[in-house]
Design a protein around this motif. Structure first.
Motif, PDB file in Angstrom:
ATOM      1  N   SER A   5      70.600  25.007 -21.479  1.00 47.63           N
ATOM      2  CA  SER A   5      69.229  24.879 -20.986  1.00 47.63           C
ATOM      3  C   SER A   5      68.300  25.405 -22.080  1.00 47.63           C
ATOM      4  O   SER A   5      68.581  26.441 -22.679  1.00 47.63           O
TER       5      SER A   5
ATOM      6  N   TYR B  50      70.207  28.584 -23.441  1.00 45.23           N
ATOM      7  CA  TYR B  50      71.100  29.298 -22.506  1.00 45.23           C
ATOM      8  C   TYR B  50      72.324  28.425 -22.267  1.00 45.23           C
ATOM      9  O   TYR B  50      72.198  27.248 -21.911  1.00 45.23           O
TER      10      TYR B  50
ATOM     11  N   HIS C 128      77.299  31.388 -20.496  1.00 46.41           N
ATOM     12  CA  HIS C 128      76.088  32.051 -19.994  1.00 46.41           C
ATOM     13  C   HIS C 128      75.409  32.935 -21.046  1.00 46.41           C
ATOM     14  O   HIS C 128      74.600  33.785 -20.682  1.00 46.41           O
ATOM     15  N   ALA C 129      75.735  32.732 -22.297  1.00 51.20           N
ATOM     16  CA  ALA C 129      75.042  33.511 -23.328  1.00 51.20           C
ATOM     17  C   ALA C 129      73.671  32.908 -23.612  1.00 51.20           C
ATOM     18  O   ALA C 129      73.491  31.691 -23.579  1.00 51.20           O
ATOM     19  N   TRP C 130      72.711  33.795 -23.855  1.00 55.31           N
ATOM     20  CA  TRP C 130      71.429  33.353 -24.412  1.00 55.31           C
ATOM     21  C   TRP C 130      71.582  33.330 -25.928  1.00 55.31           C
ATOM     22  O   TRP C 130      71.928  34.342 -26.533  1.00 55.31           O
TER      23      TRP C 130
END
Ligand SMILES: [Zn+2]
Lengths: 988, 86
Positions: free
Chosen positions: B17, B54, B60-62
Motif C-alpha cells: 500500500s 506498507y 507488514h513492514a513500513w
C-alpha cells in the motif's frame, strides 16, 4: 460451389487432418495448421466484411496481427468474441465465425449507401456535423452513428470461461520467435540463462515459416523446427506459444497467453487465457516488422493485399489467394514475393515498381512477367473483388490490366511498439526508411527486422549476438557461438507515400476509413501535429492501432505541411500492443472470488438455526435467526431483542478486529493512539477507547483489555480491522520505533461470542463452573480474565454493547464452534436465544452507542458525544488538528436521540433534519438521521442523528424531511440513551 | 513495478500500500501551523523522491523507498524504523 485455391502440396498444413468450420452459417473445410483467414482464402472467400464508416466491401488484407479488415465474431452465444482477427485465429474443428458491420451480409450490405454520402463523412465529420443542437447528441446522433458504424457487438451474457494470472521470472525475455528471436533464445539458452521465449503465433518461426531460403543447409522452416527442438531440451528455457507480449511496464512485461482459444471450449479446469507478468532482467525485442501498404486511388478493394501476405499464404498455408496476380512495389521485397508466388504456381501478370531503377538481380525475380519501372497503379475496378488495375507508366501513359489479385509492398515498418512503452521514441531513419528505437528501455535490445536488420542473415546474426550479450549481462560469460549461415537478400526500398491517379479515394487507414484527402484536409484546417491528426481523423485509433497505417499517414501529413518525416515525428505507442480481454486482467478475481468470503466459527451452527446472513466487510455474519411462524425479519429481530433484554442471548462477534500488543511500552503507545488514557489501565481491566486520524476526525473505536503487565488485546470495528492494524504499525515503525511494542493481528485466531442479558452470568457460571469467579464482586463491569477450562485457554471480558449485563467470551478459533454449541446447550435452562447483527444494532441504538453510521469519517469525537474522553494531559494522534476552530464549533451537528411525535411513524436513515417551520434548503439544514431501529422496549421507532447544537435541543420538536421517499414528519429531540440511562443493568 | 522489501526481497508492487512522502517529520504538539503542513501540504517533486510503502500482503513492514517518480526506477528500500531510529 466455390473453387478451391488450395495447392496440391506444400505448406505447413497437415492435409491428413481435415477440419470443418463455418463462416456466416456456411460450412467450409480447412486443415490443421490453417488460420481462419487461410482457410477462407482456400475456399475462395476473400470478402469478409464491410468498412467502418463507408461500409465498403473489404477483404483479407494481411496474414498476421496487423490485419485491419478481416475482423470477425468468433463463436456464438455467451462465448461470442467480436473483433477477432481472422488472420490470427487458429482453425479448429467446429469453429463458427460471422462477419461484422454489414447487414444482411458482406456481399449485400444495405448500409453501403454511406459510400454515396462519402464527401460528407470526411475528417472531423463527427465534430462538425453533430454539434448542434447539443440535446440531439445523446438521443439521436449517437445511437444512429453507433448503429450504422462500429464493430462487432458483445453478447451481453456472462463469460462462461475462466482466466488466470501468473508470474514468470527470467534472465532474458525474448519477444518473438522469428529468426532473430530464435537465434537469441538459442544463444542465451545455450549459455545457461533462464529464458522465456514468447511467440504470438501457434508455430515458432515467424518469417521462416514462409521462406524458401536455406539456413545451415536445411530449409528455413526445418531450421525453425530443429531450433525449437533444441530449445525444448534446455531446462532453463520456457517456450510460450500463442502468447503476445502486450506491454513493457516498470520492471516487468505483460503477456497474454491464449491457452484454449484454439479449442472449441476450454478443457476442464483450464483457463481460456492466462495473463503473464514477466519479470525479466534482460529483453530482446524481436517482434519483426509489418509490411507497409501503398496509398493510391481505389486501393481498398478486396483482393488488394500485402505482397508478403500472398507469399505467406502460398508458402506456409499452401493457398494462392488469386491466379492472376499483379505486384505493385517500391521495394526489392515486392519482387521476391512475385518470385515466391510464381514458384508456388501462381501467375504473375505484371510487376509495377515506382522506382526508375531496380537492380538486375532483383528484376530477375519477376521471371517472364511484364515489368513497369518508374510506374504506379493509378486506379482499380471491381466491386466485390478486384478485376482490373490501371497502370500509369513512366511516360504518363495509362493502360488497364485484368488481374484478380494485387500485392502491394511499400517497405517494412519495424514493430518497436513495446520498446516505446516506457517513454522512448521512434526516430526516423532515412537510410532504412523506418522508425527505429535507439534509446531502448534499460535491459532491452532490439534485433532482427524490429531493428531494420532486414535480411535473414542479418536477423540471425544480430539475434544470436543479442542473446549472447544478454547472457553476458547476467554474468554468464560471452560464449563464442558457431555462426548461423544463411543467404543474403536484396532489401532496397525507396518509399513513395502517395500515388495520384483517378478521383477515387486513396485509403491510409483501412479499418477507420481514413483517406489521403482526410489527412490533407486536417493539415489544411490546422491539425498539424501527428497527435492532433490522429485524434481529428481517427487515423490509427482502430483496434489494429494503425499497424499498417500510422507511418503512411504521418508521411503524407509531413508532405502536406512541408516537413520531413523526422521533423513530423510519430505518435506515441501505448500499451496494450494487442487487445487484451478485461477478463484476463481480472483473472480468477471475478464474482464472489473478487474478495475472500470469511466465515465465523459459528457459521454452520447458525445456518442450522435458520440464520439469514449478511456481508460485513469480508465476513458473513448472522443477521437474524428465523423462528417457526415468523414471516417478517422485524418479527425475528424483535423477538431476539426481547429475549436478550429479559433473559439471555448469544451473538458471534468474532469478526471484530483483534490486535495483540506486547511489550513494556504498550501503555505509553496506546496513550499516543487513543484520545483517552490507557497507561493507567489496571491488569484485568478493559477500557473503551476512541482513535483519531491525524487530521482530527474519528477513525475507529473499540475496547482494549490488559491481560497482563505487558500484554494487551485491542478490538477494532469489523470493517476497520485492516486499516487500524496498518495505522498502528505506521505509528510504531515510523513515528515511535523507540517504544518497546510488538503487535500482531489475532482476528482469525480467536473466536469471540457475546453473552448478553440479565441471566448471562448464570449461563456462564453453568458453563465455566469454578474455572473463573465471575461474581459481580470478583468480576465487575469492565473486568477481564484469562483462564483454562480443561486445556482450552479462554478469555472473558465483561463488556456490553447492548446495555445489558453482558460478557464476551473468546476461545481459540478452532474451538469457536464448540463454544457456540456449548453456550446453546448450557443455555437451554435459561431460554438462551441466538441473535444476529440486526438485534445487535437495535440494542446499541437503544443504548445510544455510536457505530459505523456515525463513525463516517466526517465526525469528530465531540460530535459523537465523546468529547469528554479527549485527554488534555497528553499528546495523541489527531489532538492538535481536532482543536481547529471549525471542529470545536458548537454549531456542529452533534449526536442526539430522535423519536417521532406520531409514535406510529417509521424513521429512515439519511432523512434530513430542519428546525420546525423552516423551508428545507441546503443552508437551513441542521443535520440528518444516522441510525434507526424499531425499539421493542419503547414499542415505536427511534433514531440517532447528528443535529446542530443537538445536546442543547433536547425536548425540541424538529422537522424530518425525506423528499426521496416522500417523508415529512415531526420528531422530538431526546437524549441518545433510550434505555437504562443510569447504567444499572450493565453493572448488575 | 517491483519493490525490494528488506525482509521479503523483490516483490510485486500490488502487495504494497502506498502512503506518500517519507521525508516528513511529525511536528511537536500544539503547533497548529506545523501540524497543518504535516497533515495536508505535500510537494510534488520531479525525479528522485522518498516514499513510504506498507507491505500489506507480506511482512507488514513500513518500507522507505527511494524512487524516481519520473522513471519509476526504485533506487533504494530500507525499513522505516531503522531510518527513524538512526
Ligand atoms: Zn516484506
Amino acid at each position: 460451389m466455390s473453387i478451391s485455391r488450395r495447392l496440391a502440396s506444400g505448406g505447413l498444413i497437415d492435409r491428413s487432418k481435415p477440419i470443418s468450420f463455418s463462416f456466416d452459417g456456411k460450412t467450409y473445410g480447412g486443415y490443421a495448421g490453417d488460420t481462419l483467414a487461410s482457410a477462407l482464402l482456400a475456399n475462395d472467400t476473400m470478402l469478409v466484411g464491410r468498412s467502418f464508416k463507408y461500409h465498403r466491401p473489404r477483404g483479407i488484407f494481411s496474414a498476421g496481427p496487423e490485419e485491419p479488415n478481416a475482423l470477425v465474431t468468433l463463436r456464438s452465444g455467451a462465448r461470442a468474441e467480436p473483433n477477432t482477427k481472422a488472420t490470427t485465429v487458429e482453425l479448429f474443428d467446429g469453429l463458427a465465425a460471422s462477419s461484422q458491420n454489414c447487414w444482411p451480409s458482406p456481399n449485400f450490405d444495405l448500409r453501403a449507401v454511406h459510400q454515396l454520402a462519402g464527401p460528407l463523412l470526411n475528417a472531423g465529420f463527427y465534430y462538425k456535423t453533430f454539434m448542434w443542437p447539443a440535446a440531439f447528441w445523446e438521443k439521436f446522433y449517437e445511437p444512429a452513428i453507433r448503429a450504422s458504424a462500429g464493430l462487432g457487438a458483445l453478447s451481453g451474457l456472462d463469460d462462461p470461461d475462466t482466466y488466470e494470472k501468473t508470474h514468470a521470472f527470467c534472465d532474458l525475455l525474448v519477444i518473438g520467435a522469428g529468426p532473430a528471436g530464435l537465434a537469441a533464445a538459442l544463444a542465451a539458452g545455450r549459455a545457461g540463462a533462464r529464458v522465456v521465449l514468447a511467440e504470438e503465433d501457434f508455430v515458432l518461426g515467424g518469417r521462416l515459416l514462409s521462406d524458401t531460403a536455406q539456413i545451415d543447409g536445411v530449409s528455413a522452416a526445418s531450421w525453425a523446427a530443429l531450433t525449437e527442438a533444441e530449445l525444448g531440451t534446455l531446462p532453463n528455457v520456457r517456450i510460450l506459444k500463442r502468447t503476445a507480449v502486450f506491454g513493457a511496464y516498470d520492471g516487468e512485461y505483460g503477456a497474454i497467453e491464449r491457452v484454449s482459444d484454439h479449442l472449441p471450449v476450454p478443457p476442464p479446469f483450464a483457463p481460456r487465457q492466462r495473463l503473464w507478468k514477466i519479470v525479466a532482467r534482460q529483453c530482446v525485442l524481436a517482434a519483426g516488422a509489418a509490411e507497409r501498404p501503398l496509398v493510391f486511388p481505389g486501393n481498398d478493394r478486396p483482393a488488394i493485399m500485402l505482397a508478403s501476405a500472398l507469399r505467406i499464404y502460398a508458402n506456409r498455408f499452401g493457398v494462392t489467394p488469386g491466379q492472376c496476380i499483379a505486384i505493385f512495389t517500391t521495394s526489392d521485397d515486392g519482387w521476391r514475393s512475385a518470385f515466391e508466388l510464381q514458384k508456388a504456381g501462381a501467375e504473375i501478370a505484371v510487376v509495377v515498381d515506382a522506382r526508375a531503377e531496380v537492380a538486375p538481380e532483383v528484376r530477375k525475380f519477376a521471371g517472364n512477367a511484364p515489368q513497369f519501372l518508374g510506374a504506379h497503379v493509378s486506379d482499380t475496378s471491381g466491386y466485390r473483388r478486384l478485376t482490373n488495375i490501371e497502370i500509369t507508366d513512366s511516360t504518363g501513359k495509362t493502360r488497364s490490366v485484368a488481374v484478380d489479385t494485387l500485392g502491394v509492398s511499400g517497405g517494412w515498418s519495424p514493430s518497436i511498439g513495446i520498446a516505446t512503452h516506457l517513454g522512448s521514441k521512434g526516430n526516423w531513419s532515412e537510410e532504412r526508411s523506418a522508425f527505429l528505437c535507439t534509446d531502448t528501455p534499460p535491459g532491452m535490445q532490439i534485433a532482427g527486422a524490429a531493428a531494420a536488420q532486414w535480411t535473414l542473415a542479418d536477423a540471425l546474426h544480430h539475434g544470436a549476438l543479442a542473446g549472447a550479450k544478454a547472457a553476458a549481462h547476467v554474468g554468464l560469460g560471452l560464449q563464442t557461438q558457431k555462426p548461423i549461415i544463411a543467404s543474403d537478400e536484396a532489401s532496397g526500398n525507396n518509399p513513395v507515400w502517395l500515388f495520384k491517379g483517378s478521383r477515387r479515394k486513396a485509403f491510409i487507414d483501412l479499418q477507420n476509413d481514413v483517406t489521403a484527402t482526410d489527412v490533407a484536409l486536417a493539415a489544411q484546417e490546422g491539425f498539424r501535429s501527428v497527435e492532433q491528426l490522429k485524434r481529428y481523423t481517427t487515423l490509427g485509433m482502430a483496434t489494429d492501432q494503425g499497424k499498417t497505417s500510422n507511418v503512411n499517414g504521418l508521411a503524407i501529413l509531413a508532405g502536406e505541411i512541408r516537413k520531413t518525416i523526422a521533423e513530423t515525428g510519430a505518435t506515441r505507442a501505448r500499451p496494450p500492443h494487442v487487445p487484451v480481454a478485461i477478463g484476463a486482467f481480472a483473472g480468477l478475481h471475478s464474482g464472489k472470488h473478487f474478495k475472500p468470503t470469511r466465515l465465523t466459527a459459528s457459521h454452520a451452527a447458525s445456518a442450522a438455526l435458520n440464520a439469514t446472513f449478511v456481508e460485513a466487510g469480508q465476513w458473513m455474519r448472522a443477521q437474524w435467526f428465523n423462528a417457526p411462524g415468523e414471516t417478517d425479519w422485524l418479527q425475528s429481530v424483535t423477538r431476539e431483542v426481547k429475549a436478550v433484554r429479559s433473559s439471555v442471548g448469544i451473538c458471534d462477534v468474532s469478526t471484530l478486529g483483534k490486535i495483540a500488543l506486547c511489550g513494556s511500552d504498550v501503555g505509553a503507545f496506546l496513550d499516543r493512539v487513543y484520545v483517552n488514557t490507557f497507561s493507567t489501565l489496571p491488569i484485568g481491566k478493559v477500557r473503551y477507547g476512541v482513535m483519531l486520524r491525524e487530521d482530527g476526525f474519528v477513525m475507529d473505536d473499540g475496547t482494549t483489555a490488559r491481560l497482563a503487565a505487558d500484554h494487551y488485546v485491542m478490538t477494532t470495528t469489523t470493517v476497520n480491522a485492516g486499516k487500524v492494524m496498518q495505522h498502528l504499525e505506521y505509528c510504531h515503525q515510523v513515528l515511535w520505533p523507540e517504544l518497546d511494542v510488538q503487535m500482531v493481528s489475532v482476528t482469525e485466531q480467536w473466536a469471540q461470542i457475546a453473552v448478553a442479558g440479565p441471566t448471562s452470568r448464570e449461563l456462564l457460571q453453568a458453563l465455566l463452573g469454578d474455572a473463573c469467579d465471575i461474581s459481580n464482586e470478583a468480576f465487575p463491569y469492565m473486568a477481564c480474565a484469562e483462564f483454562h477450562v480443561g486445556n482450552i485457554p479462554l478469555r472473558l471480558f465483561r463488556v456490553s454493547f447492548s446495555g445489558e449485563l453482558a460478557y464476551e467470551i473468546a476461545a481459540p478459533a478452532g474451538y469457536g464452534e464448540a463454544l457456540f454449541n456449548a453456550l446453546m446447550s448450557a443455555g437451554k435452562t435459561f431460554d438462551v436465544m441466538p441473535y444476529g447483527t440486526e438485534a445487535l444494532s437495535v440494542m446499541r441504538i437503544e443504548k445510544g452507542h455510536v457505530a459505523g453510521s456515525e463513525l463516517n469519517g466526517q465526525t469528530v469525537a465531540r460530535d459523537l458525544g465523546l468529547g469528554r474522553m479527549m485527554s488534555v494531559k497528553k499528546d495523541y494522534i489527531g489532538r492538535t488538528m481536532a482543536a481547529r476552530e471549525a471542529l470545536i464549533d458548537p454549531d456542529r451537528p452533534t449526536l442526539v436521540g430522535l423519536r417521532p411525535v406520531d409514535r406510529s411513524q417509521r424513521l429512515r436513515n439519511g432523512t434530513l433534519l430542519f428546525a420546525r417551520g423552516v423551508t428545507p434548503a441546503p443552508d437551513t439544514n441542521a443535520g440528518f438521521i444516522t441510525s434507526t431501529a424499531f425499539s421493542p422496549g419503547n414499542n415505536h421507532w427511534i433514531g440517532l442523528g447528528l443535529l446542530a447544537r443537538g445536546p442543547e435541543r433536547h425536548g425540541e420538536i424538529i422537522r424530518a424531511w425525506d423528499p426521496v421517499r416522500s417523508g415529512d414528519l415531526e420528531l422530538e429531540v431526546v437524549d441518545p440513551v433510550f434505555i437504562d440511562a443510569e447504567g444499572a443493568r450493565l453493572r448488575a | 513495478m517491483r519493490i525490494p522489501c528488506p525482509y521479503c526481497g523483490s516483490r510485486d508492487a500490488s502487495e504494497f500500500s502506498y502512503s506518500g512522502d517519507a521525508t516528513l517529520t511529525r511536528p511537536a504538539p500544539d503547533s497548529t501551523d506545523a501540524m497543518f503542513d504535516y497533515v495536508y501540504l505535500r510537494d510534488n517533486p520531479v525525479g528522485v523522491h522518498q516514499e513510504h510503502w506498507y507491505h500489506t500482503a507480506g511482512c507488514h513492514a513500513w518500507v522507505k523507498v527511494t524512487r524516481n517518480v519520473s522513471t519509476h526506477e526504485v533506487i533504494d528500500a530500507v525499513l522505516a524504523h531503522d531510518e527513524a531510529e538512526s
